[in-house]
Write a protein that holds these residues in place. Structure first.
Motif, PDB file in Angstrom:
ATOM      1  N   ASP A   1       0.825  -1.205   0.000  1.00 46.54           N
ATOM      2  CA  ASP A   1       0.000   0.000   0.000  1.00 46.54           C
ATOM      3  C   ASP A   1       0.859   1.255   0.000  1.00 46.54           C
ATOM      4  N   ALA A   2       1.946   1.193   0.755  1.00 44.28           N
ATOM      5  CA  ALA A   2       2.770   2.372   0.971  1.00 44.28           C
ATOM      6  C   ALA A   2       3.898   2.512  -0.035  1.00 44.28           C
ATOM      7  N   HIS A   3       3.980   1.586  -0.986  1.00 44.03           N
ATOM      8  CA  HIS A   3       5.109   1.598  -1.913  1.00 44.03           C
ATOM      9  C   HIS A   3       4.783   2.446  -3.133  1.00 44.03           C
ATOM     10  N   THR A   4       5.237   3.688  -3.083  1.00 42.97           N
ATOM     11  CA  THR A   4       5.114   4.594  -4.223  1.00 42.97           C
ATOM     12  C   THR A   4       6.507   5.168  -4.462  1.00 42.97           C
ATOM     13  N   PRO A   5       7.245   4.672  -5.445  1.00 36.72           N
ATOM     14  CA  PRO A   5       8.637   5.095  -5.652  1.00 36.72           C
ATOM     15  C   PRO A   5       8.783   6.610  -5.710  1.00 36.72           C
ATOM     16  N   ALA A   6       9.827   7.092  -5.038  1.00 35.66           N
ATOM     17  CA  ALA A   6      10.197   8.512  -4.991  1.00 35.66           C
ATOM     18  C   ALA A   6       9.217   9.363  -4.186  1.00 35.66           C
ATOM     19  N   LEU A   7       8.189   8.750  -3.592  1.00 31.98           N
ATOM     20  CA  LEU A   7       7.208   9.522  -2.822  1.00 31.98           C
ATOM     21  C   LEU A   7       7.067   9.036  -1.391  1.00 31.98           C
ATOM     22  N   THR A   8       7.170   7.724  -1.165  1.00 34.42           N
ATOM     23  CA  THR A   8       6.936   7.186   0.168  1.00 34.42           C
ATOM     24  C   THR A   8       8.049   6.230   0.585  1.00 34.42           C
ATOM     25  N   HIS A   9       8.192   6.105   1.901  1.00 33.16           N
ATOM     26  CA  HIS A   9       9.056   5.077   2.484  1.00 33.16           C
ATOM     27  C   HIS A   9       8.314   4.486   3.667  1.00 33.16           C
ATOM     28  N   TYR A  10       8.255   3.159   3.733  1.00 37.90           N
ATOM     29  CA  TYR A  10       7.512   2.463   4.785  1.00 37.90           C
ATOM     30  C   TYR A  10       8.448   1.551   5.557  1.00 37.90           C
ATOM     31  N   GLU A  11       8.331   1.587   6.870  1.00 37.42           N
ATOM     32  CA  GLU A  11       9.089   0.660   7.718  1.00 37.42           C
ATOM     33  C   GLU A  11       8.216   0.271   8.890  1.00 37.42           C
ATOM     34  N   SER A  12       8.506  -0.850   9.504  1.00 40.70           N
ATOM     35  CA  SER A  12       7.711  -1.288  10.650  1.00 40.70           C
ATOM     36  C   SER A  12       8.576  -2.060  11.626  1.00 40.70           C
ATOM     37  N   ARG A  13       8.062  -2.155  12.851  1.00 36.05           N
ATOM     38  CA  ARG A  13       8.775  -2.803  13.940  1.00 36.05           C
ATOM     39  C   ARG A  13       7.787  -3.542  14.825  1.00 36.05           C
ATOM     40  N   PRO A  14       7.702  -4.868  14.837  1.00 34.79           N
ATOM     41  CA  PRO A  14       8.303  -5.794  13.869  1.00 34.79           C
ATOM     42  C   PRO A  14       7.601  -5.638  12.525  1.00 34.79           C
ATOM     43  N   ALA A  15       7.985  -6.437  11.546  1.00 34.50           N
ATOM     44  CA  ALA A  15       7.403  -6.302  10.215  1.00 34.50           C
ATOM     45  C   ALA A  15       5.897  -6.497  10.292  1.00 34.50           C
ATOM     46  N   LEU A  16       5.137  -5.532   9.767  1.00 34.55           N
ATOM     47  CA  LEU A  16       3.678  -5.618   9.745  1.00 34.55           C
ATOM     48  C   LEU A  16       3.219  -6.042   8.351  1.00 34.55           C
TER      49      LEU A  16
END
Length: 298
Positions: A283-298
């Motif tokens: 959902d959050a993967h839009t090159p050059a516009l968004t970066h997504y990270e999670s803890r732990p991996a969601l």
């Protein structure tokens, strides 16, 4: 002192002292029963009401809900409490709130007495009182759900509540997750905000942070510091080069990934829809516009 540090210190000092909420006897505390979130899109109805209109702290509320020709769509829907920022109001967030309602949530947005646009006595210091306003709204919704004469009766899943908010509303949201908060508050979305002293305690709840990396009002470092403090599952969606809220405007480039990510986050946390949770990185993967990270991996 640098500008970013000055803002962070000022916001922290402003918002210190939020009182923790207390648990309610008999509230649901178990995990959400896994179920698929609704597919497709509902029509959306809008309702306004005012809590305690004759009190010293009246609270106008706008509610967006899944609608049918007869009123509220049949079924029970999880509830999202949405908090606006300084000099704002619920209607300015209708783009996001109405789409959440169309996806199967009831969204209740208070207009805070002293920080809303047009407030007679505007004071940012009142933000420290806003988490308690949100809990007051939850108690009111509980009464409406049990009132056979109210259109919302029997339609509110008050065992599955999320809090969300933008800017000062994001700090308000964080202020609800204090020691002793009700376990039915199952998730939070902090947009262009940060944490408070005492936040992120009590029953663990997944949290999603959304922040523009070029935010001149609440620097992204403030949001990232709050993200690092969360003890439970957490995710951080960065809007690269975006400011304090341009990604909340439906026609803006950042709106689509923010809508997709926040909606699937709510589906996952409030409906227990694991398929929605699995979609979050995409959902959050839009090159050059968004970066997504999670803890732990969601």
């Amino acid at each position: 002192m640098g500008a970013g540090r000055l803002i962070a210190v000022a916001v922290t000092a402003l918002l210190a002292g939020c009182a923790p909420a207390t648990a309610v006897a008999g509230e649901a505390t178990g995990p959400v029963s896994a179920r698929r979130a609704p597919e497709g899109s509902y029509a959306v109805g809008v309702r306004t009401l005012t809590l305690d209109p004759r009190s010293a702290r009246p609270l106008p509320v706008t509610i967006w809900y899944p609608a049918s020709p007869a009123g509220v769509t049949a079924g029970r829907f999880p509830v999202v409490i949405y908090s606006h920022g300084l000099d704002s109001r619920p209607g300015l967030h209708a783009g996001l709130a109405s789409r959440w309602a169309a996806a199967g949530f009831v969204v209740a947005a208070p207009a805070f007495p002293h920080t809303r646009r047009g407030a007679a006595r505007f004071t940012r210091a009142d933000v420290r009182n806003q988490p308690a306003d949100c809990w007051r709204l939850i108690r009111h919704l509980t009464r409406l759900d049990a009132d056979p004469g109210d259109p919302l009766a029997g339609h509110l899943d008050l065992a599955s509540i999320a809090a969300a908010g933008h800017s000062a509303g994001g700090f308000t949201t964080a202020g609800m997750f204090t020691e002793g908060h009700q376990a039915r508050l199952r998730a939070g979305i902090v947009i262009a905000g940060g944490g408070l002293p005492g936040s992120f305690a009590g029953p663990a709840a997944p949290l999603l942070f959304v922040h523009g990396t070029a935010d001149p009002v609440v620097p992204v470092a403030v949001g990232r510091a709050a993200y690092r403090r969360t003890p439970g599952p957490a995710a951080f969606l960065s809007l690269l080069g975006q400011d304090h809220g341009e990604y909340l405007v439906p026609d803006s480039p950042g709106f689509a990934p923010v809508l997709a990510t926040t909606t699937d986050f709510l589906r996952w946390t409030l409906y227990g829809d694991d398929a929605a949770g699995a979609r979050l990185p995409a959902d959050a993967h839009t090159p050059a516009l968004t970066h997504y990270e999670s803890r732990p991996a969601l």
